[in-house]
Design a protein around this motif. Structure first.
Motif, mmCIF file in Angstrom:
data_model
loop_
_atom_site.group_PDB
_atom_site.id
_atom_site.type_symbol
_atom_site.label_atom_id
_atom_site.label_comp_id
_atom_site.label_asym_id
_atom_site.label_seq_id
_atom_site.Cartn_x
_atom_site.Cartn_y
_atom_site.Cartn_z
ATOM 1 N N LEU A 37 9.171 -1.598 5.216
ATOM 2 C CA LEU A 37 8.822 -0.577 4.682
ATOM 3 C C LEU A 37 9.701 0.324 3.441
ATOM 4 C CD1 LEU A 37 8.896 1.535 7.430
ATOM 5 C CD2 LEU A 37 6.904 1.215 6.574
ATOM 6 N N GLY A 38 8.504 1.047 2.135
ATOM 7 C CA GLY A 38 9.631 1.053 1.647
ATOM 8 C C GLY A 38 9.530 2.674 0.785
ATOM 9 N N LEU A 39 10.590 3.376 0.038
ATOM 10 C CA LEU A 39 9.976 4.399 -0.733
ATOM 11 C C LEU A 39 9.932 4.755 -1.843
ATOM 12 C CD1 LEU A 39 12.621 6.900 1.691
ATOM 13 C CD2 LEU A 39 10.204 6.779 2.154
ATOM 14 N N ASP A 40 8.947 5.462 -2.934
ATOM 15 C CA ASP A 40 8.805 5.555 -4.173
ATOM 16 C C ASP A 40 9.547 6.847 -4.155
ATOM 17 O OD1 ASP A 40 8.121 2.935 -4.543
ATOM 18 O OD2 ASP A 40 6.139 4.102 -4.625
ATOM 19 N N LYS A 73 14.186 -0.116 0.021
ATOM 20 C CA LYS A 73 13.537 -0.576 0.918
ATOM 21 C C LYS A 73 13.916 -1.401 1.665
ATOM 22 C CE LYS A 73 12.465 -4.299 -2.371
ATOM 23 N NZ LYS A 73 11.460 -5.388 -2.817
ATOM 24 N N ALA A 74 13.116 -1.726 3.240
ATOM 25 C CA ALA A 74 13.925 -2.742 3.932
ATOM 26 C C ALA A 74 12.812 -3.801 4.223
ATOM 27 C CB ALA A 74 14.461 -1.702 4.746
ATOM 28 N N GLY A 75 13.347 -4.574 4.492
ATOM 29 C CA GLY A 75 11.846 -5.124 5.510
ATOM 30 C C GLY A 75 12.522 -6.825 6.390
ATOM 31 N N PHE A 76 11.839 -7.637 7.083
ATOM 32 C CA PHE A 76 11.955 -8.714 7.768
ATOM 33 C C PHE A 76 11.370 -10.145 7.327
ATOM 34 C CE2 PHE A 76 11.660 -11.163 11.480
ATOM 35 C CZ PHE A 76 12.993 -11.622 11.772
ATOM 36 N N ASP A 77 12.298 -11.309 7.199
ATOM 37 C CA ASP A 77 10.981 -12.171 7.378
ATOM 38 C C ASP A 77 11.512 -13.491 8.142
ATOM 39 O OD1 ASP A 77 9.795 -11.368 4.960
ATOM 40 O OD2 ASP A 77 11.760 -10.961 3.835
ATOM 41 N N TYR A 78 10.194 -13.965 8.334
ATOM 42 C CA TYR A 78 10.788 -14.992 9.166
ATOM 43 C C TYR A 78 10.292 -16.767 8.984
ATOM 44 C CZ TYR A 78 11.111 -17.853 14.140
ATOM 45 O OH TYR A 78 11.223 -18.874 14.782
ATOM 46 N N GLY A 79 11.067 -17.711 8.774
ATOM 47 C CA GLY A 79 10.339 -18.597 7.515
ATOM 48 C C GLY A 79 9.487 -19.589 9.317
ATOM 49 N N GLY A 88 6.838 9.049 -2.240
ATOM 50 C CA GLY A 88 6.027 8.097 -1.866
ATOM 51 C C GLY A 88 6.700 7.438 -1.160
ATOM 52 N N ILE A 89 5.893 6.833 0.311
ATOM 53 C CA ILE A 89 5.935 5.992 1.414
ATOM 54 C C ILE A 89 5.276 4.599 0.879
ATOM 55 C CG2 ILE A 89 6.388 5.832 3.860
ATOM 56 C CD1 ILE A 89 6.366 8.016 3.699
ATOM 57 N N TYR A 90 5.739 3.307 1.317
ATOM 58 C CA TYR A 90 4.855 2.636 0.871
ATOM 59 C C TYR A 90 4.919 1.178 1.989
ATOM 60 C CZ TYR A 90 8.335 -0.014 -1.479
ATOM 61 O OH TYR A 90 9.224 -0.564 -1.884
ATOM 62 N N ILE A 91 4.297 0.580 2.542
ATOM 63 C CA ILE A 91 4.541 -0.812 3.783
ATOM 64 C C ILE A 91 4.533 -1.933 2.792
ATOM 65 C CG2 ILE A 91 4.032 0.710 5.632
ATOM 66 C CD1 ILE A 91 1.164 -0.928 5.658
ATOM 67 N N TYR A 145 0.752 -1.037 0.200
ATOM 68 C CA TYR A 145 -0.270 0.127 -0.429
ATOM 69 C C TYR A 145 1.077 0.867 -0.691
ATOM 70 C CZ TYR A 145 -4.008 3.240 0.819
ATOM 71 O OH TYR A 145 -5.243 3.668 0.394
ATOM 72 N N THR A 146 0.551 2.329 -0.423
ATOM 73 C CA THR A 146 1.373 3.090 -1.241
ATOM 74 C C THR A 146 0.360 4.332 -1.115
ATOM 75 O OG1 THR A 146 2.402 2.032 -2.989
ATOM 76 C CG2 THR A 146 2.993 4.635 -3.120
#
Length: 251
Positions: free
Chosen positions: A206-209, A217-223, A128-131, A119-120
């Protein structure tokens, strides 16, 4: 009935279906839909927990990922963003074990398919900022620990290398054939366990356009899947986590 094998087969079918679907999207959607290329830094580690014991975090692996994605606008600022990425991870270390000096380099190659909802928030026309959040299907292509072994076994000096495949559980040795049984008998239970290739990670970020074609963008994932295989899967769990930052260009 082997439930681990059933789960692995289900995961394999799910990964193949998702790969075909994402490849079809990336191939058929025109560039105006938001096709992009990402390149980023990746940091990943494993968290293991054996029955009756606390969790242990592995040494971090560092690397990079590169791939393509599509930003398919649904309505307002909401879009779905499937992607296809190759990842490379590596860590190095040294161990002293029962008269042996071990210098190892552990490497993983992976194929990842994120399917994110995004969503931006358009702040101004050029910014723009997006999640984003969603699952990532992951396939391990190779996981190899190459060890240089020096030291003394039963009064004999050794100097050679040993390669361990974390998916098959097989060792290959160079200049260690005479001592391979002794070396693998010490090293395998101490450093290694067999792993499943497949995983499903959940996460977001979170990210930037910027300037309508640059993204950061930067993010985190867990298996979510237990990566332990065989008997180890009955005795404990192994889960992967990863943090990443990336820069992309949208066409």
């Amino acid at each position: 009935m082997n439930t681990n094998r059933i789960n692995a087969n289900k995961m394999k079918k799910l990964f193949c279906a998702a790969a075909i679907a994402v490849a079809g999207i990336l191939w058929t959607i025109p560039a105006s839909a938001g096709t992009g290329v990402d390149l980023g830094y990746l940091n990943s580690s494993y968290r293991s927990k054996m029955d009756g014991a606390g969790s242990v975090k592995s040494e971090p692996m560092n690397g990079f990922f590169v791939g393509v994605n599509d930003d398919v606008r649904l309505f307002a600022g909401l879009s779905v963003q499937p992607g296809l990425y190759y990842s490379y991870l590596n860590s190095t270390g040294r161990e002293e074990l029962t008269g042996l000096n071990l210098s190892n380099s552990y490497t993983e190659h992976l194929l990842n398919i994120p399917i994110h909802l995004k969503y931006t928030f358009d702040i101004v026309p050029m910014f723009g900022i997006y999640i984003f959040a969603g699952p990532t299907l992951s396939l391990g292509l190779a996981a190899t620990d190459k060890m240089t072994v020096t030291g003394d076994i039963a009064g004999a000096q050794i100097n050679g290398s040993l390669s361990y495949n974390a998916y098959s559980g097989k060792f290959k040795s160079d200049n260690l054939s005479e001592f391979s049984d002794r070396v693998t008998g010490i090293v395998d239970p101490y450093l290694h366990s067999r792993m499943n290739r497949f995983d499903v990670l959940m996460g977001g970020g979170l990210g930037l356009d910027l300037l309508k074609f640059v993204t950061v963008k930067a993010g985190f994932d867990y298996g979510l899947m237990n990566r332990f295989k065989g008997d180890m899967a009955e005795a404990g769990t192994l889960n992967r986590m990863q943090f990443y930052v990336a820069v992309g260009i949208q066409f």
